[in-house]
Scaffold this motif. Sequence first.
Motif, mmCIF file in Angstrom:
data_model
loop_
_atom_site.group_PDB
_atom_site.id
_atom_site.type_symbol
_atom_site.label_atom_id
_atom_site.label_comp_id
_atom_site.label_asym_id
_atom_site.label_seq_id
_atom_site.Cartn_x
_atom_site.Cartn_y
_atom_site.Cartn_z
ATOM 1 N N HIS A 464 -3.699 26.182 14.400
ATOM 2 C CA HIS A 464 -4.250 25.058 13.660
ATOM 3 C C HIS A 464 -3.511 23.897 13.396
ATOM 4 N N GLN A 465 -2.105 23.991 13.845
ATOM 5 C CA GLN A 465 -1.245 22.951 13.713
ATOM 6 C C GLN A 465 -1.007 22.037 12.381
ATOM 7 N N TRP A 466 -0.861 23.162 11.379
ATOM 8 C CA TRP A 466 -0.747 22.837 10.059
ATOM 9 C C TRP A 466 0.873 22.209 10.029
ATOM 10 N N THR A 467 0.814 21.324 8.921
ATOM 11 C CA THR A 467 2.302 20.655 8.621
ATOM 12 C C THR A 467 2.832 21.495 7.338
ATOM 13 N N VAL A 468 4.046 21.127 6.948
ATOM 14 C CA VAL A 468 5.017 21.942 5.969
ATOM 15 C C VAL A 468 3.855 21.658 4.427
ATOM 16 N N GLY A 469 3.258 20.470 4.501
ATOM 17 C CA GLY A 469 2.710 20.290 3.461
ATOM 18 C C GLY A 469 1.390 21.145 3.288
ATOM 19 N N ASP A 470 0.658 21.081 4.139
ATOM 20 C CA ASP A 470 -0.659 21.879 4.479
ATOM 21 C C ASP A 470 -0.257 23.431 3.896
ATOM 22 N N LEU A 471 0.776 23.963 4.746
ATOM 23 C CA LEU A 471 0.950 25.258 4.246
ATOM 24 C C LEU A 471 1.592 25.570 2.881
ATOM 25 N N TRP A 472 2.430 24.573 2.010
ATOM 26 C CA TRP A 472 2.759 24.718 0.928
ATOM 27 C C TRP A 472 1.690 24.563 -0.067
ATOM 28 N N ASP A 473 0.637 23.770 0.149
ATOM 29 C CA ASP A 473 -0.399 23.483 -0.667
ATOM 30 C C ASP A 473 -1.213 24.760 -0.910
ATOM 31 N N LEU A 474 -1.411 25.539 0.441
ATOM 32 C CA LEU A 474 -2.217 26.982 0.269
ATOM 33 C C LEU A 474 -1.433 27.787 -0.150
ATOM 34 N N LEU A 475 0.101 28.102 -0.177
ATOM 35 C CA LEU A 475 0.759 28.990 -0.952
ATOM 36 C C LEU A 475 0.695 28.824 -2.336
ATOM 37 N N VAL A 476 0.779 27.526 -2.812
ATOM 38 C CA VAL A 476 0.817 27.124 -4.481
ATOM 39 C C VAL A 476 -0.564 27.806 -4.956
ATOM 40 N N ASP A 477 -1.627 27.268 -4.127
ATOM 41 C CA ASP A 477 -3.113 27.744 -4.621
ATOM 42 C C ASP A 477 -3.075 29.214 -4.583
ATOM 43 N N TYR A 478 -2.740 29.980 -3.772
ATOM 44 C CA TYR A 478 -2.934 31.386 -3.786
ATOM 45 C C TYR A 478 -1.818 31.916 -4.898
ATOM 46 N N SER A 479 -0.487 31.310 -5.122
ATOM 47 C CA SER A 479 0.172 31.859 -6.102
ATOM 48 C C SER A 479 -0.315 31.522 -7.477
ATOM 49 N N LEU A 480 -0.974 30.550 -7.619
ATOM 50 C CA LEU A 480 -1.447 30.454 -9.043
ATOM 51 C C LEU A 480 -2.761 31.102 -9.237
ATOM 52 N N GLN A 481 -3.517 31.397 -8.330
ATOM 53 C CA GLN A 481 -4.640 32.608 -8.302
ATOM 54 C C GLN A 481 -3.852 33.935 -8.746
ATOM 55 N N ARG A 482 -2.946 34.216 -8.254
ATOM 56 C CA ARG A 482 -2.131 35.662 -8.371
ATOM 57 C C ARG A 482 -1.393 35.527 -9.692
ATOM 58 N N TRP A 483 -0.898 34.530 -10.168
ATOM 59 C CA TRP A 483 -0.390 34.412 -11.644
ATOM 60 C C TRP A 483 -1.240 34.519 -12.588
ATOM 61 N N LYS A 484 -2.533 34.038 -12.513
ATOM 62 C CA LYS A 484 -3.603 33.929 -13.484
ATOM 63 C C LYS A 484 -4.516 35.582 -13.438
ATOM 64 N N GLY A 485 -4.294 36.104 -12.226
ATOM 65 C CA GLY A 485 -4.896 37.351 -12.254
ATOM 66 C C GLY A 485 -6.218 37.388 -11.649
ATOM 67 N N GLU A 486 -6.403 36.321 -10.819
ATOM 68 C CA GLU A 486 -7.652 35.883 -10.281
ATOM 69 C C GLU A 486 -7.759 36.509 -8.773
ATOM 70 N N THR A 487 -6.768 37.114 -8.255
ATOM 71 C CA THR A 487 -6.721 37.612 -7.092
ATOM 72 C C THR A 487 -5.447 38.708 -7.165
ATOM 73 N N ASN A 488 -5.912 40.010 -6.289
ATOM 74 C CA ASN A 488 -4.691 40.690 -6.234
ATOM 75 C C ASN A 488 -4.338 40.977 -4.880
ATOM 76 N N GLU A 489 -4.805 40.198 -4.065
ATOM 77 C CA GLU A 489 -4.756 40.491 -2.487
ATOM 78 C C GLU A 489 -3.544 39.916 -1.927
ATOM 79 N N GLY A 490 -2.956 40.232 -1.134
ATOM 80 C CA GLY A 490 -1.658 39.608 -0.397
ATOM 81 C C GLY A 490 -1.987 38.364 0.151
ATOM 82 N N PHE A 491 -1.017 37.555 0.412
ATOM 83 C CA PHE A 491 -1.411 36.186 0.810
ATOM 84 C C PHE A 491 -1.989 36.266 2.157
#
Length: 508
Positions: A464-491
């Motif tokens: 999908h030819q993502w940039t560093v910024g693209d992947l960082w934003d997704l990782l941040v979104d996931y981590s926020l959900q994980r921190w809030k308990g909104e998901t227990n899935e792995g990344f």
Amino acid sequence: MEEREELKSILGYLPVVARSRSLFWPSQAVETLKDLGRGRVNSGEVLFTAISDLRRSLSASSSHPLTPGAADGYALFFDDIMSREESGKWFGEVFPALANLLLRLPSLLQLHYQNAEDTALRLLDSQQPGLVLLSQELISALLGCSLLCLFPVTDRSAKHLPTINFDHLFAALYDSYNQKQESKIWCIIHYFEKITSRMPMGFVSFERKVLPLEPTPLRISYPKAEFWSNSVIPLCRFEVHRSGLIEDQSSGALEVDFANKYIGGGALHRGCVQEEIRFMINPELIASMLFMPSMADNEAIEIVGAERFSNYTGYASSFRFCGDYVDERDSDSLGRRKTRIIAIDALCSPGMKQYKQELLLRETNKAFCGFVPQLGYRENNALVRENELCSVDSTEIQSLDYVDDIGIATGNWGCGAFGGDPEVKTIVQWLAASQARRPFISYYTSGMKALENLDQVSRWIQQHQWTVGDLWDLLVDYSLQRWKGETNEGFFTWLLPSLLASNTDMWD
């Protein structure tokens, strides 16, 4: 020899003394070392007596008692574990040669300071980037001092310096004997056998890398979250290795040391995981423990040129010394083997906090600090900034014309005893390697179950030819959900649920 500032910074941590512009051993130490060089020691018990005599002649060393059990540990190894034949060779050939090498330590140091300019042996204090270049011969003499427990230790903790003498290593053997501790010592003994038989004549460099917390001219500063989010740098190539070891890679990559913030970790104590094993099979790495205080969040340590001397099998309690290793890696123009090791320390036991953005940023910046080039050499040995790293904001950093074929060889950094999330740590290292303009990252999974789909996920992302910024934003979104308990899935499952639910490869 003038007493240079570099020497002043380290002199209190060396066993030699300076007077009248010269370095020397106290007279009693000279006599003891001469006796040892004549083969007057024939057992572990007598060896420890000689160590005690030497330490008494060095007031700075004798002021601090050795670890209880050290004497018994030396006796156990050299008198009981070693065979009669091995002991005969050690005390008849190896140890006398080592004692004679130690007699030359003052002259080796003086020669070093005469020839070194910006790379002289000194304390590389925290927040002070710099590089020390040592000959393998000088390193071998310094490690001989470690074996004989000659380094002063009184002020080391105040400077946040790790252990450097070997008394804890041998005491641990006696206190709770196990084969992995014995094997660690065998690696060290084998090193001394090899260097006293044929002294290697190359060099090893030790660099403290720092990302300044405040913007600084000519230096890359510590990035904020916006830097990562705004990055348009393409992700580098990602290679997955389900077998093999980082130290066996043959692509010339920078090899990651899963470090403790105190370089070496438990290498000279009971530790026997990734960092400690590397320090045993490449013992010249231990020299860094003499003059490298602990790493802060914005620091890393890069070591180039350390030779490998031993083979091994196993890990942790199953670690075993398996004999000689012949290091055939080429050397560079400075005489350093092309073995590049980068020590970066992950968060220890972060638990759910590792998903908070501030800690995600800490880990990504830690890896970036290690992966981005900072210091380099021209052929005339003048210290320079590689690629004229002169930017302080994301736009300028991204515009660097950085061309280098040196990738990153890494694995499950901070995911074992340190308790990090392996899927998150994988992505963090990929982001850092890409932002540092590394051409590839070779990832060794060591059979970790959580990463069994890493090859599929990394190929999907690259497609999908993502940039560093693209992947960082997704990782941040996931981590926020994980921190809030909104998901227990792995990344990976969170990112690609349909792919991972079927556990099939869409490219087959």
